[in-house]
Design a protein around this motif. Structure first.
Motif, mmCIF file in Angstrom:
data_model
loop_
_atom_site.group_PDB
_atom_site.id
_atom_site.type_symbol
_atom_site.label_atom_id
_atom_site.label_comp_id
_atom_site.label_asym_id
_atom_site.label_seq_id
_atom_site.Cartn_x
_atom_site.Cartn_y
_atom_site.Cartn_z
ATOM 1 N N THR A 44 96.167 34.637 63.491
ATOM 2 C CA THR A 44 95.050 35.145 64.432
ATOM 3 C C THR A 44 93.963 33.950 64.368
ATOM 4 O OG1 THR A 44 93.537 35.669 62.447
ATOM 5 C CG2 THR A 44 94.799 37.336 63.522
ATOM 6 N N ARG A 45 93.168 33.606 65.449
ATOM 7 C CA ARG A 45 92.448 32.419 65.525
ATOM 8 C C ARG A 45 91.622 31.990 64.450
ATOM 9 N NH1 ARG A 45 90.120 29.162 69.626
ATOM 10 N NH2 ARG A 45 91.050 30.320 71.461
ATOM 11 N N ALA A 46 90.827 33.231 63.698
ATOM 12 C CA ALA A 46 90.004 33.444 62.861
ATOM 13 C C ALA A 46 90.626 32.709 61.424
ATOM 14 C CB ALA A 46 89.231 34.625 62.456
ATOM 15 N N TYR A 47 91.902 33.231 61.151
ATOM 16 C CA TYR A 47 92.769 32.827 60.216
ATOM 17 C C TYR A 47 93.222 31.435 60.316
ATOM 18 C CZ TYR A 47 96.673 32.903 56.748
ATOM 19 O OH TYR A 47 97.485 32.634 55.551
ATOM 20 N N ALA A 48 93.671 30.978 61.376
ATOM 21 C CA ALA A 48 93.990 29.714 61.632
ATOM 22 C C ALA A 48 92.740 28.757 61.443
ATOM 23 C CB ALA A 48 94.466 29.629 63.031
ATOM 24 N N GLU A 49 91.798 28.952 62.008
ATOM 25 C CA GLU A 49 90.495 28.163 61.817
ATOM 26 C C GLU A 49 90.081 27.965 60.182
ATOM 27 O OE1 GLU A 49 87.492 29.988 64.283
ATOM 28 O OE2 GLU A 49 88.154 29.224 66.041
ATOM 29 N N ALA A 50 90.204 29.062 59.470
ATOM 30 C CA ALA A 50 89.816 28.871 58.093
ATOM 31 C C ALA A 50 90.736 28.170 57.292
ATOM 32 C CB ALA A 50 89.720 30.540 57.561
ATOM 33 N N LEU A 51 92.259 28.383 57.653
ATOM 34 C CA LEU A 51 93.158 27.522 57.191
ATOM 35 C C LEU A 51 93.048 26.106 57.543
ATOM 36 C CD1 LEU A 51 95.868 27.660 55.614
ATOM 37 C CD2 LEU A 51 97.030 28.002 57.678
ATOM 38 N N VAL A 52 92.881 25.523 58.404
ATOM 39 C CA VAL A 52 92.832 24.251 58.887
ATOM 40 C C VAL A 52 91.412 23.656 58.152
ATOM 41 C CG1 VAL A 52 92.505 22.335 60.519
ATOM 42 C CG2 VAL A 52 94.137 24.165 60.926
ATOM 43 N N GLN A 53 90.278 24.435 58.182
ATOM 44 C CA GLN A 53 89.151 23.922 57.410
ATOM 45 C C GLN A 53 89.401 23.871 56.036
ATOM 46 O OE1 GLN A 53 86.161 26.884 58.451
ATOM 47 N NE2 GLN A 53 85.907 25.932 60.523
ATOM 48 N N GLY A 54 90.170 24.706 55.241
ATOM 49 C CA GLY A 54 90.321 24.732 54.091
ATOM 50 C C GLY A 54 91.621 23.587 53.489
ATOM 51 N N SER B 32 88.153 34.958 54.689
ATOM 52 C CA SER B 32 87.285 36.094 53.893
ATOM 53 C C SER B 32 87.981 37.457 54.013
ATOM 54 C CB SER B 32 85.755 36.402 54.862
ATOM 55 O OG SER B 32 86.179 36.910 56.006
ATOM 56 N N ALA B 33 87.493 38.388 53.245
ATOM 57 C CA ALA B 33 88.338 39.431 53.408
ATOM 58 C C ALA B 33 88.442 40.308 54.695
ATOM 59 C CB ALA B 33 87.444 40.704 52.494
ATOM 60 N N LEU B 34 87.419 40.026 55.633
ATOM 61 C CA LEU B 34 87.548 40.568 56.975
ATOM 62 C C LEU B 34 88.644 39.841 57.752
ATOM 63 C CD1 LEU B 34 86.546 42.248 59.327
ATOM 64 C CD2 LEU B 34 84.656 40.685 59.618
ATOM 65 N N VAL B 35 88.725 38.551 57.542
ATOM 66 C CA VAL B 35 89.545 37.544 58.256
ATOM 67 C C VAL B 35 91.143 38.309 57.883
ATOM 68 C CG1 VAL B 35 90.585 35.291 58.404
ATOM 69 C CG2 VAL B 35 88.077 35.535 58.778
#
Length: 285
Positions: free
Chosen positions: A124-134, A182-185
């Protein structure tokens, strides 16, 4: 017509044909390099499709190989011209894995083993964003957005109405348990994974921890296969600063056999979908 050309695949096919002509002539890459006063590494890069091939390169090589059929020369020259076109991904600037994107764009099927993360084509977009940031903490917001946009564009191969990419993914249980964002993501990501796994051309299996040691312990890899018989299968291994592409038949076969073992040790499709659903519920608490 040029707008539909995949430059990565064109370079690869052209390189294979140039290698075939060299071998028919009974010459080594070193001998060809000496004749053209270039480095042997250049000849190798031209043949493996990792370097752009100019029409001048093709003309010079055809001269060394004494290709007399002008139709063959003209065909190779046209391939060289097409190989210098830009794929859709070039609009996003410098993409470190652009060669892979070019191959994936033209592939008919893709088998992926992911030990740590949900595979990019199903993120998902949210997962991809968090992944790249991390994963890339020093990356600018603009570069993060660019990487995410490229990832989402790649996913169009999965949802395409005509000739969608056949995708088979084996996910280690760790990919479901590692909280990205996050848990929601995570809950939204796993629910999306279940949704996508119901497409007829997408298969998702989970490799549970209880399996113990298995053939995928060396890390992530992908096997790309193509509709055109002239295009050999490729094993892709992602690195931090550079990637590795394996095209020798014995190498591809070794990874293909490993993949069959991983599939056999994983939960079946229905069990995997239920497993993912159960983990998603845990994130909802």
């Amino acid at each position: 017509m040029a707008s539909n050309v995949n430059p990565t695949v064109r370079r690869r096919r052209l390189g294979q044909e140039l290698r075939r002509l060299r071998e028919l002539k009974g010459m080594t890459a070193e001998e060809v390099a000496e004749r053209l006063l270039v480095s042997q590494s250049k000849i190798s890069r031209l043949e493996n499709g990792r370097r752009s091939i100019s029409q001048r390169d093709v003309r010079d090589l055809c001269g060394v190989y004494e290709v007399e059929d002008q139709r063959i020369v003209d065909s190779l020259m046209e391939m060289a011209r097409d190989s210098r076109q830009q794929g859709w991904w070039h609009a996003f600037g410098d993409i470190p894995y652009s060669v892979y994107i070019g191959l994936e764009t033209d592939a008919e099927s893709l088998r992926v083993y992911e030990p740590q993360l949900v595979t990019g084509l199903l993120q998902t977009r949210a997962y991809a964003e968090a992944l790249v940031q991390g994963a890339l903490p020093e990356t600018s917001t603009a570069d993060i957005d660019k990487r995410v946009q490229v990832r989402l564009r790649r996913q169009e191969r999965i949802t395409a109405e005509n000739n969608p990419l056949r995708l088979w993914v084996v996910l280690d249980e760790a990919a479901l348990c590692r909280v990205v964002g996050s848990a929601l993501v995570m809950r939204e990501q796993l629910e999306y994974l279940i949704e996508m796994s119901q497409l007829p051309h997408v298969t998702v299996q989970v490799l549970p921890f209880e399996v113990g040691a298995h053939p995928g312990l060396n890390g992530q890899y992908a096997i790309l296969e193509f509709a055109d018989a002239a295009d050999s299968s490729v094993v892709y291994l992602e690195g931090v600063t550079s990637d590795l592409y394996l095209e020798k038949a014995q190498d591809v076969q070794k990874y293909a056999v490993m993949y069959e073992h991983l599939r056999a040790q994983s939960l079946n499709v229905d069990q995997s979908r239920q497993f993912i659903s159960d983990v998603a519920k845990e994130y909802a608490r």
